[in-house]
Scaffold this active site. Structure first.
Site, PDB file in Angstrom:
ATOM      1  N   TRP A  78      34.555  40.047  35.596  1.00 30.58           N
ATOM      2  CA  TRP A  78      33.138  40.468  35.522  1.00 30.58           C
ATOM      3  C   TRP A  78      32.807  40.995  34.142  1.00 30.58           C
ATOM      4  CZ3 TRP A  78      30.904  38.088  39.178  1.00 30.58           C
ATOM      5  CH2 TRP A  78      31.566  37.878  40.388  1.00 30.58           C
TER       6      TRP A  78
ATOM      7  N   ASP B  10      29.191  49.035  34.420  1.00 24.71           N
ATOM      8  CA  ASP B  10      29.099  48.275  35.669  1.00 24.71           C
ATOM      9  C   ASP B  10      29.977  48.999  36.691  1.00 24.71           C
ATOM     10  OD1 ASP B  10      29.333  46.545  37.793  1.00 24.71           O
ATOM     11  OD2 ASP B  10      30.016  44.823  36.605  1.00 24.71           O
TER      12      ASP B  10
ATOM     13  N   LYS C 166      29.005  46.769  48.094  1.00 25.85           N
ATOM     14  CA  LYS C 166      30.306  47.367  48.390  1.00 25.85           C
ATOM     15  C   LYS C 166      30.060  48.739  49.017  1.00 25.85           C
ATOM     16  CE  LYS C 166      31.703  44.527  44.703  1.00 25.85           C
ATOM     17  NZ  LYS C 166      31.900  43.242  45.323  1.00 25.85           N
TER      18      LYS C 166
HETATM   19  N1  PMP Z   1      30.637  43.354  38.691  1.00 23.06           N
HETATM   20  C1  PMP Z   1      31.638  43.652  39.533  1.00 23.06           C
HETATM   21  C2  PMP Z   1      32.628  44.719  39.160  1.00 23.06           C
HETATM   22  C3  PMP Z   1      31.747  42.958  40.745  1.00 23.06           C
HETATM   23  O1  PMP Z   1      32.749  43.240  41.585  1.00 23.06           O
HETATM   24  C4  PMP Z   1      30.797  41.951  41.062  1.00 23.06           C
HETATM   25  C5  PMP Z   1      30.824  41.189  42.358  1.00 23.06           C
HETATM   26  N2  PMP Z   1      31.876  41.305  43.159  1.00 23.06           N
HETATM   27  C6  PMP Z   1      29.792  41.675  40.131  1.00 23.06           C
HETATM   28  C7  PMP Z   1      29.729  42.408  38.966  1.00 23.06           C
HETATM   29  C8  PMP Z   1      28.768  40.625  40.408  1.00 23.06           C
HETATM   30  O2  PMP Z   1      27.856  41.145  41.298  1.00 23.06           O
HETATM   31  P1  PMP Z   1      26.696  40.296  41.958  1.00 23.06           P
HETATM   32  O3  PMP Z   1      27.347  39.357  42.912  1.00 23.06           O
HETATM   33  O4  PMP Z   1      25.860  41.349  42.619  1.00 23.06           O
HETATM   34  O5  PMP Z   1      25.963  39.583  40.883  1.00 23.06           O
END
Ligand code: PMP
Length: 358
Positions: free
Chosen positions: A104, A171, A195
């Site tokens: 991510w 994030d 989450k």
């Molecule tokens: N950042 C992290 C740390 C994640 O775990 C995730 C999704 N599991 C995301 C970003 C992406 O999130 P989204 O699916 O809401 O775009």
């Protein structure tokens, strides 16, 4: 939540387990919202009943995270992935600093490159992201520094944050509301809800109002300006009413349970129990380095590559009612996500299965 008679232990990485009370209250509101005789799904978001939900949800986030009046709380759409480009679009003038700790983080810095230069201050890519780099420095001429507090896929977590010389943006998708954080260190934090906050479909942004003065000199579409959403109380356009409602109920549960201190204790107990069982196991091993281990996502694999053992373990987990345990393909093996609402009894059930493999 499960309606079948057999208990299901939900270790899903996200969307993931939420407080049972959040489901119960939301079901009621689907049938008859706030005494209106109508479903929450069919009334105006601008009516006084939903406005009250919105106000309470904003207030709960502020209270739980300890945000003062220097902060705005926004409920947006597009997931954390939209923030990956919305942040640089708004704040990257010339250069931004990024800490590369996983998939991510990598995606977020890739998006930033479209808006300016990106200084990767440290990376654990060479060791398949099995740790959080300990030593790095953030250039003082960067527009901001971006980090990822918990790496959902690799099971690593930042256990401390630097005093950044530039605004720090984090994030926190997979560990928000799981522990207290020193919010004074940050200028913005964000999280996809799915989450520890609520269902998928809403993204939480907490932002210091001072950040609006830092917006880059480029056209930013109205929908992507943070200040616009702040001025409109997260109702510039139709908000995702249902995810916000369920999030509100889930956060009420967090508060009733004692807030983030209590969540941290609860999560620590679960993580300690599971990591001890993995460390004592003659057949499994954890994948993350000890001092980077995540309390939210526990990744483990067989000590020697062994597809037959993995298949037997999966079958034993299924038999014990354990769900969502398969590891992400980039790490393999198993991943147990221990989000706030997961009870310790579920971890005990998983530990029993691990101990039966010796
Ligand atoms: N950042 C992290 C740390 C994640 O775990 C995730 C999704 N599991 C995301 C970003 C992406 O999130 P989204 O699916 O809401 O775009």
């Amino acid at each position: 939540m499960t309606s079948s008679s057999k208990q299901v232990h939900n270790f899903s990485a996200g969307p993931s387990i939420l407080a049972a009370s959040a489901f119960e209250k939301s079901i009621q509101d689907i049938q008859n919202f706030a005494g209106t005789g109508l479903s929450v799904l069919e009334v105006s978001h601008r009516g006084k009943e939903f406005q009250a939900v919105m106000d309470q949800a904003h207030a709960l986030v502020k209270e739980l995270l300890g945000l003062n009046d220097e902060w705005d709380v926004l409920f947006l759409q597009g997931g954390a992935s939209t923030q990956f480009y919305q942040i640089p679009m708004n704040f990257l003038r010339t250069k931004a600093a990024y800490l590369n700790t996983g998939v991510w983080a990598k995606k977020s810095l890739a998006e930033a490159k479209a808006y300016g230069s990106v200084d990767v201050v440290a990376s654990s890519a060479d060791s398949n992201f099995n740790h959080i780099p300990a030593v790095y420095s953030v250039p003082s001429d960067a527009d901001y520094f971006h980090c990822t507090s918990n790496n959902t896929i690799y099971g690593t977590q930042m256990h401390s944050f630097i005093d950044s010389p530039v605004p720090m943006i984090c994030d926190m998708s997979s560990d928000i509301f799981s522990r207290p954080v020193d919010i004074s260190k940050f200028s913005m934090i964000y999280a996809g809800a799915q989450k520890n906050m609520g269902p998928a479909g809403v993204t939480l942004v907490a932002i210091r109002k001072s950040m609006y003065e830092q917006v880059a000199d480029r056209h930013v579409p109205t929908m992507l300006r943070y200040s616009v959403h702040a001025e409109n109380g997260s109702m510039f356009n139709t908000p995702p009413v249902f995810p916000i409602l369920v999030s509100k109920y889930n956060l009420e549960w967090v508060k009733e349970m004692g807030g983030l201190e209590a969540m941290a204790q609860r999560n620590q107990a679960k993580a300690d129990l599971l990591y001890s069982a993995i460390d004592a196991s003659p057949v499994f091993k954890g994948t993350a380095e000890l001092d980077s281990r995540s309390q939210m996502n526990v990744c483990f694999v067989p000590q020697e590559e062994n597809p037959e053992l993995e298949a037997r373990f999966m079958a034993a987990c299924k038999e014990a009612g354990i769900s969502g345990i398969k590891g992400h393909r980039s790490v393999g093996g198993f991943r147990a996500s221990l989000y706030n609402a997961l009870p310790i009894e579920s971890v005990q059930a998983l530990v029993q299965v691990i101990q039966s493999f010796s």
